[in-house]
Design a protein around this motif. Structure first.
Motif, PDB file in Angstrom:
ATOM      1  N   ARG A 146      -0.161  11.531  36.599  1.00  8.93           N
ATOM      2  CA  ARG A 146      -0.137  11.709  35.149  1.00  8.93           C
ATOM      3  C   ARG A 146      -0.353  10.397  34.407  1.00  8.93           C
ATOM      4  NH1 ARG A 146       2.506  16.262  33.198  1.00  8.93           N
ATOM      5  NH2 ARG A 146       3.726  15.022  31.751  1.00  8.93           N
ATOM      6  N   CYS A 147      -0.123   9.269  35.086  1.00  6.76           N
ATOM      7  CA  CYS A 147      -0.439   7.983  34.464  1.00  6.76           C
ATOM      8  C   CYS A 147      -1.954   7.750  34.424  1.00  6.76           C
ATOM      9  CB  CYS A 147       0.227   6.838  35.238  1.00  6.76           C
ATOM     10  SG  CYS A 147       1.989   6.675  34.887  1.00  6.76           S
ATOM     11  N   LEU A 148      -2.682   8.397  35.325  1.00  7.34           N
ATOM     12  CA  LEU A 148      -4.122   8.143  35.407  1.00  7.34           C
ATOM     13  C   LEU A 148      -4.882   8.702  34.209  1.00  7.34           C
ATOM     14  CD1 LEU A 148      -4.835   8.760  39.214  1.00  7.34           C
ATOM     15  CD2 LEU A 148      -4.287   6.631  38.041  1.00  7.34           C
ATOM     16  N   ASN A 149      -4.332   9.699  33.522  1.00  9.70           N
ATOM     17  CA  ASN A 149      -4.968  10.117  32.263  1.00  9.70           C
ATOM     18  C   ASN A 149      -3.984   9.952  31.100  1.00  9.70           C
ATOM     19  OD1 ASN A 149      -3.262  12.261  32.702  1.00  9.70           O
ATOM     20  ND2 ASN A 149      -4.788  13.848  32.345  1.00  9.70           N
ATOM     21  N   LYS A 150      -2.990   9.140  31.350  1.00 10.00           N
ATOM     22  CA  LYS A 150      -2.046   8.732  30.318  1.00 10.00           C
ATOM     23  C   LYS A 150      -1.313   9.902  29.670  1.00 10.00           C
ATOM     24  CE  LYS A 150      -2.070   4.668  27.411  1.00 10.00           C
ATOM     25  NZ  LYS A 150      -2.818   4.015  26.326  1.00 10.00           N
ATOM     26  N   LEU A 151      -1.065  10.940  30.461  1.00 14.91           N
ATOM     27  CA  LEU A 151      -0.133  11.954  29.961  1.00 14.91           C
ATOM     28  C   LEU A 151       1.257  11.338  29.955  1.00 14.91           C
ATOM     29  CD1 LEU A 151      -1.132  15.414  31.458  1.00 14.91           C
ATOM     30  CD2 LEU A 151      -1.464  14.549  29.151  1.00 14.91           C
ATOM     31  N   GLU A 152       1.453  10.308  30.791  1.00 11.03           N
ATOM     32  CA  GLU A 152       2.660   9.499  30.705  1.00 11.03           C
ATOM     33  C   GLU A 152       2.255   8.119  30.206  1.00 11.03           C
ATOM     34  OE1 GLU A 152       5.495  10.765  31.150  1.00 11.03           O
ATOM     35  OE2 GLU A 152       5.137  12.517  32.410  1.00 11.03           O
TER      36      GLU A 152
END
Lengths: 218, 241
Positions: free
Chosen positions: B45-51
């Motif tokens: 989820r960090c890879l598309n910045k959902l986090e």
């Protein structure tokens, strides 16, 4: 006890006139309160806590103090301050709108927040902006969930508009009180008024449950 | 294609990702395995910045997404994501789910988007379901629609977050088959999964995560056949038995 139908008949034109004013007040307050409520509701779920703060205060004040007090404040304070004079109809619309906006804001907030957060994530992961996700994904689903509580709020609003009688707005309750004052009778004016309110709230409930059924499918 | 450098992520005081660095090449299929709570999903989820990323760098196709000036909405168009819970839009039909983002975000004409949507539905074997609503579909069908919806944006990378974990066992295969086909066509894929068989068969590389670190990474035959670390061995002995 001698129930004076003749006096009710005599007052009927005033009751009907009062009913129209009540309907007018309620419709105006529903319209203004909904627009204002949407704005405040969105403000209340802002990311930034400082932006949220005034909206939270607004809701706290209008839900935490009696409409009676708000009505007097608006009639003798706010409206004269703005237009120099006061007016029962304007003051009643303003007070009812401000008050219902606070409740409607909570309905919007709860409706939006009731949508699973996976919906927002899915929309954002497809490249939609926050605004687009709200508009195309979240709000259409939230609106359906808001219809029943909004309907309740509108029913409450019709009933609470009776408080405008104390600032001499010539709505339904005002004429009930006038009739009591003139003839020193209680049952005839207030039962009549109660019956007319019941007809108004029941009709609105019917309309709302129809709308609810129409939008239920998905 | 994707470079991750010293990625750290904390939720409040809890540090979930401690120091993640990894490069993912174009057309590579990478599976991420590990015990629950190891940070696999958070990493994805960090890879598309959902986090929000606490520190470190994530570079997607040359763009550093930790740079606040980068338009995330543009980057996300290149990075498709499939969720464990499908997250289809329940108020829209299957085809409307698929065309929504291409039409509203990319400005593709509705006609063109529908044509492309239908061909994607054919690809995932659901062309007859175009006008159904999500609640009329089985779990496996929903997930295949979700894959088609992500593909409709023509992404360069696809992220899969435990795509089969919420499915009944008999529906896992149909979803994995679609993913295999996608892998064979040369899509760059990062898959967080518990499906060891799928990971073995399809991936070029396996990342084993535990406690917020990538403990071990290797080609599947190496990692499964000859694990180097104690924690990898302990995990594999549990899931392979």
């Amino acid at each position: 006890m001698n129930f004076r139908f003749d006096l009710i008949a005599e007052y009927m034109p005033f009751f009907l006139q009062g009913m129209l004013v009540t309907i007018g007040l309620s419709l105006a307050a529903i319209a203004i309160g909904t627009v204002l409520g949407l704005f405040i509701g969105i403000g209340k779920i802002a990311q930034n806590p400082y932006i949220r703060l005034p909206f939270t205060w607004y809701v706290t004040f209008f839900r935490g103090t009696p409409l009676f007090v708000q009505m007097l404040l608006v009639h003798f304070g706010l409206v004269p301050l703005i237009i120099g004079d006061t007016n029962g109809i304007i003051a009643a619309i303003v007070a009812l709108s401000l008050n219902s906006a606070a409740y409607i804001a909570e309905i919007f907030r709860a409706g939006i927040q009731s949508i699973d957060k996976g919906q927002m994530e899915a929309a954002r992961s497809l490249g939609m902006s926050h605004k687009q996700a709200m508009r195309y994904v979240i709000l259409p689903q939230a609106t359906k969930r808001m219809i029943p509580p909004l309907g309740n709020e509108f029913v409450v609003l019709i009933k609470e508009s009776s408080i405008a009688a104390i600032i001499a707005t010539p709505e339904l309750m005002y004429w009930g009180r006038a009739m009591q004052g003139q003839y020193y009778i209680v049952w005839e004016p207030y039962l009549t008024v109660a019956l007319i309110y019941l007809v108004l709230t029941l009709s609105l409930s019917k309309v709302l449950s129809f709308v609810e059924r129409r939008t239920k499918s998905r | 294609m994707i470079q991750v450098k010293h990625l750290k992520k904390s939720f409040g005081k809890v540090e979930v990702l401690k120091d993640i660095s990894v490069d993912i090449k174009e057309k590579e299929v990478v599976c991420v395995i590990g015990p629950s709570g190891s940070g696999k999903s958070t990493f994805l989820r960090c890879l598309n910045k959902l986090e929000e990323i606490t520190s470190g760098q994530v570079i997607i196709d040359g763009q550093d997404i930790t740079d606040p000036h980068v338009d995330m909405n543009k980057v996300r168009q290149e990075v498709g994501m499939v969720f464990q819970q499908f997250n289809l839009f329940p108020h829209k039909t299957v085809i409307e789910n698929i065309i929504l983002a291409p039409v509203k975000v990319k400005g593709v004409s509705e006609k063109e988007a529908i044509e492309r949507g239908i061909s994607l539905l054919k690809k995932v074997g659901l062309s007859e379901k175009a006008d159904s609503y999500p609640d009329e579909l089985s779990g496996g069908q929903k997930q295949r629609v979700a894959i088609a919806r992500a593909l409709a944006m023509n992404p360069k990378v696809m992220l899969f977050d435990e795509p089969t974990s919420a499915l009944d066992p008999e529906m896992v295969g149909e979803v994995l088959n679609v993913m295999k086909e996608l892998a064979n066509e040369g899509m760059t894929m990062i898959v967080v999964t518990h499906e060891i068989g799928f990971a073995k068969e399809v991936s070029d590389r396996i990342l084993f995560m535990d406690g917020g670190y990538i403990i071990e990474e290797n080609a599947p035959e190496e990692l499964f056949g000859n694990p180097q670390h104690e924690r990898t061995k302990a995990f594999l002995s549990k899931v392979l038995s």
